[in-house]
Structures are given as structure tokens and as C-alpha cells.
Design an enzyme around this catalytic site. Structure first.
Site, PDB file in Angstrom:
ATOM      1  N   LYS A 153       0.834  -1.195   0.000  1.00 53.47           N
ATOM      2  CA  LYS A 153       0.000   0.000   0.000  1.00 53.47           C
ATOM      3  C   LYS A 153       0.876   1.256   0.000  1.00 53.47           C
ATOM      4  O   LYS A 153       1.970   1.277   0.572  1.00 53.47           O
ATOM      5  CB  LYS A 153      -0.917  -0.021   1.219  1.00 53.47           C
TER       6      LYS A 153
ATOM      7  N   SER B  91      -9.727   1.285   2.293  1.00 52.29           N
ATOM      8  CA  SER B  91      -8.885   2.153   1.480  1.00 52.29           C
ATOM      9  C   SER B  91      -7.761   1.405   0.767  1.00 52.29           C
ATOM     10  O   SER B  91      -7.049   1.983  -0.049  1.00 52.29           O
ATOM     11  CB  SER B  91      -8.282   3.245   2.371  1.00 52.29           C
TER      12      SER B  91
ATOM     13  N   SER C  14     -10.086  -1.359   6.197  1.00 53.80           N
ATOM     14  CA  SER C  14      -9.431  -1.067   4.922  1.00 53.80           C
ATOM     15  C   SER C  14      -8.765  -2.252   4.254  1.00 53.80           C
ATOM     16  O   SER C  14      -8.248  -2.120   3.153  1.00 53.80           O
ATOM     17  CB  SER C  14      -8.401   0.053   5.121  1.00 53.80           C
TER      18      SER C  14
END
Length: 442
Positions: free
Chosen positions: A39, A114, A138
Site C-alpha cells: 500500500k 482504502s 481497509s
């Protein structure tokens, strides 16, 4: 496309799915044993790290985040930094300043957020594992929307050193993959004590022994407000679990409904504090007009650098920490957090895990997301927020598909430090249920 076959076509793949914020230019797998992605809020020396925000555009870290460093030490090659909601602020990965990742089952739909880019990479690239980060759901949310397994260990199991924080007391790195065996293989790699992160130093050793989940509790409150497609897939999954010998009991957990408001008070309070450093001086972009007064200069940089959702959460978090409001909101939210933890502990005294749907609906179309209010966006996380608030480990497993072929996920939650139950459950479930791979065409 596996291993080194994916590298030469990485840009071609990304042009369709927009899962990467930055990619390696090295097309040779070399001596690497495996490929992985991470990420965009985990620092990496060889790739720009922006946490999905323009205010960090151009930031090239001088060190690797500990989870990335550990994967490299194990022989992994980092092939890309995955797209995400700005600083983790979102449920659908539509708040990134650098493009929106597309769901591999339907490119007109969201990957979830996310860690949307991480879930997309895990679903699209064969034999792949991606590192995500969870604050309020997320990892589990995008894993559910993209039909992958996604595990988030206990808070403190994986070091947060090198993580660009959203909420310090909530952020937890985790893993996503279509193959549950990857969770067993790489969770020990990214886990462990790290002197750079004090919250990781008091953990017991990770032991992925053969213990299995024998009984699960299904909170009645978790089935309210869930779509018909998700309800059907979840109930069908319960029947499969019963057939495998797992006891299912419906329980009351009324405390779960208070987790959502408590989470957003605590998360935005911590976020507003963390983002206060980005004023165009030491941290973040420094391209404002230096001849202005300091407050005007700060305003110019922050106005241009932060997106709409980041500004909303900064304002909300600043408000709840203000003198006169802190005891009314922030302190009460901390009390609710303890109540949620106690509710889980009470259930875990009689059951190995708590089981709920992961998301109340399948991945929505972008046109539908545009019509949602901020409150509707926040409410979508009501099933994933409680376990993140309590710091308990959790796992998303694909458990069905709706009429349009979009994946449905279910979420197992176990007591602190019981990741072994989740890893074993993922592998057992993969033998019980046929997970569909997205049809990737380029």
C-alpha cells in the site's frame, strides 16, 4: 500471468485497473523468490510514497517500512505501491489524488477501500500477495469487494514503523491474496517485535498451530441493514460451516452499534493530529509562496494539497479535540471502545470466533457512489469498524456471489493473538468453497 510474466506487462495491466500508484522499472525478477506489492502509505526506498495525497507528491523515502523490509529480506521483490484513498480516508478508494482502482470483476465498480489497489493486485496478478493497512476495515472491505482473502492481525503484531499514519491506535498492516496459503507463508514474515515500534514489543510469539475454529457466534445486530444478496450468500455459508461440524449460535451484541460513532471520533481526532505536520515546511509539499505570512502560507499549502475528504476529517477531528468538547466526545469514545472490547471478550469466553458479513452490500458502481452522502459512506463500514476498534484479528473469506457475479465476503473475528485460528480457517474454507477468479482480459 505468474511471476516474471507479470513484470513486462505491469504497465499494461495497470492502465486498465489503475491499481498501482508507482511501479518498478525493473522487468527482471532476478534472484527474487516471489513478487509482492504494498500500500502507498508504507515507505519504500525505491519508489515514491504519497499515501494517495498530493501533499506528499515527490516524497522519496530513505528507508523501508518494516513490513516491506521484512518481505525483501525473505527474498521478495516489490513490484508496485498500490493506490488508496488519501491517507486511508474512504471506503471505496475514490478519494485518491492519483486515480481510482477498478474492480477486476467489473471495471465500473469499486475495489473497496482504502486498500483498494492492494485487493485489485491480489485478484488480478496470479500467485501474488499484497500488503494492505487497515484502520476501520481497509483490508476486509476491499478483500470482500474483490473476492480475495484478507487477514488483519492483532494490533501490534506487525510493526507500524514506516507507516504514514491515519490513526496511530488503529492502524494495522495485513495481507491480501486469492490463495489462503500465502497468508500462512507471509504472515510470519511481516510479523514480529520491532524496536522501532513500541506497540509491537509486548506481543507473544506468532504460533500458527493446528487449532481450528469449532464454534462461532453470529451477532443478530450484524444482520440488520444487509442486502438480500449478501444475506443469502452469508446464510448459505453458514450451512456449509454447519455441515463441516462448526457450531453456530446467534447472540446479542448491542455494543456493536456504538462502535461506528466512537470510531470516527477517535480516528479523525488522531488523523487531525497526524496531518497537522503537513504545512509546507518540514513535511509535505514546500512549493507555496514563502513571502506570505506563516498562517497564510500554511493555509495555501494545505488547501491545495489535501482533498475534500481529508479536509472534512481534519475539521471533524479538530472539533472533537477542542477544549470544551474533548470530554463530551473524545473521552466518551474511549469508554465505548472499552465496552466493545469487553463485548468481544464476553463472546470469546464461549466461542472461538465472531462471524458476520464483511460488507452490507456488494461492490457498488461508481455512479452510485457519487450519489452517496458522507454519512452513507461512513455507515458502509458498520460491520468492519468494531473489530478494528477493539484491535482484534480478523479475516475476510469470499463466501458467495450476487446476481451480477460480484463477490460477497464474510468476516471471522477471533480473540487477540489468535491469528492461527484465522489462518487455518482460511485454508479449511478454501477446501469447502470454490472461489471464483476474476476474468482478466488485456
Amino acid at each position: 500471468m505468474i511471476g516474471e510474466e507479470a513484470l513486462p506487462r505491469l504497465k499494461e495491466i495497470n492502465s486498465k485497473y489503475q491499481m498501482f500508484r508507482a511501479m518498478t522499472d525493473d522487468k527482471d525478477i532476478g534472484d527474487s523468490k516471489f513478487l509482492f506489492s504494498a500500500k502507498d502509505n508504507l515507505t519504500s526506498m525505491d519508489m515514491e510514497t504519497c499515501s494517495g495525497s498530493k501533499i506528499l507528491e515527490g516524497y522519496h523515502p530513505v528507508f523501508d517500512a518494516t513490513p516491506i523490509a521484512n518481505m525483501r529480506k525473505a527474498g521478495g521483490k516489490l513490484i508496485g505501491k498500490t493506490n488508496m484513498d488519501e491517507f486511508g480516508f474512504g471506503t471505496f478508494s475514490t478519494n485518491s489524488a492519483f486515480g481510482i482502482p477498478r474492480n477486476p470483476f467489473d471495471t465500473n465498480r469499486s475495489c473497496g477501500g482504502s486498500s483498494g489497489g492492494s485487493a485489485c493486485a491480489a485478484a488480478v496478478i496470479e500467485d501474488h500477495v499484497s500488503i494492505g493497512v487497515s484502520t476501520g476495515g481497509s483490508v476486509a472491505c476491499p478483500a470482500s469487494f474483490c473476492g480475495t482473502y484478507g487477514i488483519v492481525p492483532t494490533y501490534g503484531r506487525v510493526s507500524r514503523y514506516g507507516l504514514i499514519d491515519y490513526g496511530n491506535s488503529l492502524d494495522k498492516p495485513g495481507l491480501l491474496s486469492v490463495d489462503p496459503k500465502k497468508l500462512r507463508e507471509y504472515l510470519p514474515v511481516i510479523s514480529g517485535k520491532d524496536p522501532h515500534d513500541a506497540t509491537s514489543m509486548c506481543q507473544p510469539d506468532l504460533d500458527l498451530n493446528s487449532d481450528r475454529i469449532k464454534s462461532v457466534a453470529v451477532p443478530k445486530q450484524a444482520l440488520e441493514g444487509v442486502s438480500d444478496d449478501v444475506t443469502k450468500a452469508f446464510n448459505d455459508a453458514l450451512e456449509i460451516l454447519k455441515g463441516s461440524g462448526i457450531d453456530i449460535e446467534y447472540v446479542d451484541m448491542p455494543e456493536l452499534k456504538y462502535a461506528m460513532p466512537a470510531y470516527y471520533i477517535l480516528a479523525t481526532s488522531e488523523a487531525s493530529t497526524n496531518l497537522a505536520r503537513y504545512v509546507g515546511m518540514r513535511y509535505g509539499r514546500q512549493d507555496g509562496d514563502m513571502s506570505k505570512r506563516f498562517d497564510d502560507y500554511f493555509t495555501e499549502v494545505r488547501t491545495g494539497g489535501f482533498g475534500v475528504e481529508a479536509k472534512r476529517r481534519i475539521l471533524l477531528g479538530t472539533y472533537t479535540r477542542m477544549e470544551g468538547f474533548r470530554d463530551r466526545y473524545y473521552a466518551k469514545a474511549l469508554q465505548v471502545r472499552l465496552g466493545v472490547i469487553e463485548a468481544y471478550k464476553k463472546v470469546f469466553a464461549n466461542h472461538d470466533a465472531v462471524l458476520t458479513p464483511t460488507m452490507p452490500f456488494t461492490s457498488p458502481k461508481f455512479s452510485d457512489i457519487d450519489k452517496m452522502t458522507p454519512v452513507q459512506n461512513y455507515q458502509a463500514d458498520f460491520l468492519t469498524v468494531p473489530t478494528n476498534l477493539s484491535g482484534t484479528p480478523h479475516l475476510n473469506c469470499p463466501c458467495g456471489y450476487d446476481a451480477d457475479g460480484m463477490p460477497v465476503g464474510m468476516q471471522f473475528v477471533t480473540d487477540h493473538w489468535k491469528e492461527n485460528l484465522l489462518v487455518n480457517m482460511a485454508e479449511d474454507w478454501d477446501r469447502m468453497f470454490e472461489v471464483r477468479r476474476a476474468e482478466v482480459s488485456l
